[in-house]
Design a protein around this motif. Sequence first.
Motif, PDB file in Angstrom:
ATOM      1  N   PRO A   6       5.634  29.196   2.189  1.00 56.80           N
ATOM      2  CA  PRO A   6       7.016  28.971   1.752  1.00 56.80           C
ATOM      3  C   PRO A   6       7.918  28.605   2.938  1.00 56.80           C
ATOM      4  O   PRO A   6       7.688  29.035   4.063  1.00 56.80           O
ATOM      5  N   PHE A   7       8.937  27.811   2.656  1.00 59.12           N
ATOM      6  CA  PHE A   7       9.823  27.289   3.684  1.00 59.12           C
ATOM      7  C   PHE A   7      10.502  28.406   4.477  1.00 59.12           C
ATOM      8  O   PHE A   7      10.631  28.319   5.703  1.00 59.12           O
ATOM      9  N   GLY A   8      10.915  29.463   3.811  1.00 56.09           N
ATOM     10  CA  GLY A   8      11.586  30.566   4.494  1.00 56.09           C
ATOM     11  C   GLY A   8      10.686  31.274   5.488  1.00 56.09           C
ATOM     12  O   GLY A   8      11.130  31.675   6.564  1.00 56.09           O
ATOM     13  N   LYS A   9       9.423  31.416   5.157  1.00 56.21           N
ATOM     14  CA  LYS A   9       8.488  32.068   6.068  1.00 56.21           C
ATOM     15  C   LYS A   9       8.187  31.184   7.272  1.00 56.21           C
ATOM     16  O   LYS A   9       8.032  31.676   8.390  1.00 56.21           O
ATOM     17  N   VAL A  10       8.140  29.893   7.058  1.00 56.44           N
ATOM     18  CA  VAL A  10       7.928  28.972   8.176  1.00 56.44           C
ATOM     19  C   VAL A  10       9.134  29.007   9.113  1.00 56.44           C
ATOM     20  O   VAL A  10       8.986  29.074  10.334  1.00 56.44           O
ATOM     21  N   LEU A 134       3.260  36.945   8.068  1.00 56.62           N
ATOM     22  CA  LEU A 134       4.171  36.808   6.934  1.00 56.62           C
ATOM     23  C   LEU A 134       3.446  36.347   5.671  1.00 56.62           C
ATOM     24  O   LEU A 134       3.875  36.630   4.565  1.00 56.62           O
ATOM     25  N   MET A 135       2.364  35.596   5.834  1.00 55.81           N
ATOM     26  CA  MET A 135       1.621  35.091   4.681  1.00 55.81           C
ATOM     27  C   MET A 135       0.617  36.096   4.124  1.00 55.81           C
ATOM     28  O   MET A 135       0.025  35.870   3.096  1.00 55.81           O
ATOM     29  N   ARG A 136       0.418  37.192   4.837  1.00 54.36           N
ATOM     30  CA  ARG A 136      -0.532  38.198   4.384  1.00 54.36           C
ATOM     31  C   ARG A 136      -0.055  38.819   3.084  1.00 54.36           C
ATOM     32  O   ARG A 136       1.120  39.150   2.935  1.00 54.36           O
TER      33      ARG A 136
END
Length: 138
Positions: A6-10, A134-136
């Motif tokens: 997701p854009f926010g996590k990037v 963050l993607m975990r």
Amino acid sequence: MREPAPFGKVMGSFLVASIAASLMGGAIVSFLIAQDVPSGFAAMPFVLMNGLVPGFPFAFGHALVLGLPVYLWFERRHALNWWIAMAAGGVIGFLPMLLWIGPTMAWGDIAAPLITGASGAAGGLVFRVALSDLMRNP
């Protein structure tokens, strides 16, 4: 097929990586100025703050203007791992400084591009670690 981040996590990962890159630059400069380890650790809080305040806008600008297209290119090819992120961060830190001071640079003045390259490599590694964390899935 893998789902894109997701854009926010990037963007959060780019933010953390920019902070880490500017702090790394401040730490390297602290040890280069002090020229010995005890004095480097004594001067570190002052130099880290001076590295973070002016360095963060440049690092975040590099991350958005140069790092985001590189991230999207590697993500599209499913080739983003830790060593590619670190190498790309090093190039993103090294190349703009080399192009900026390159025409007037002598071979003895390579320290500034190397410092920004090392800072960029640290930022790239922190970006990859932060993004994977963050993607975990909880």
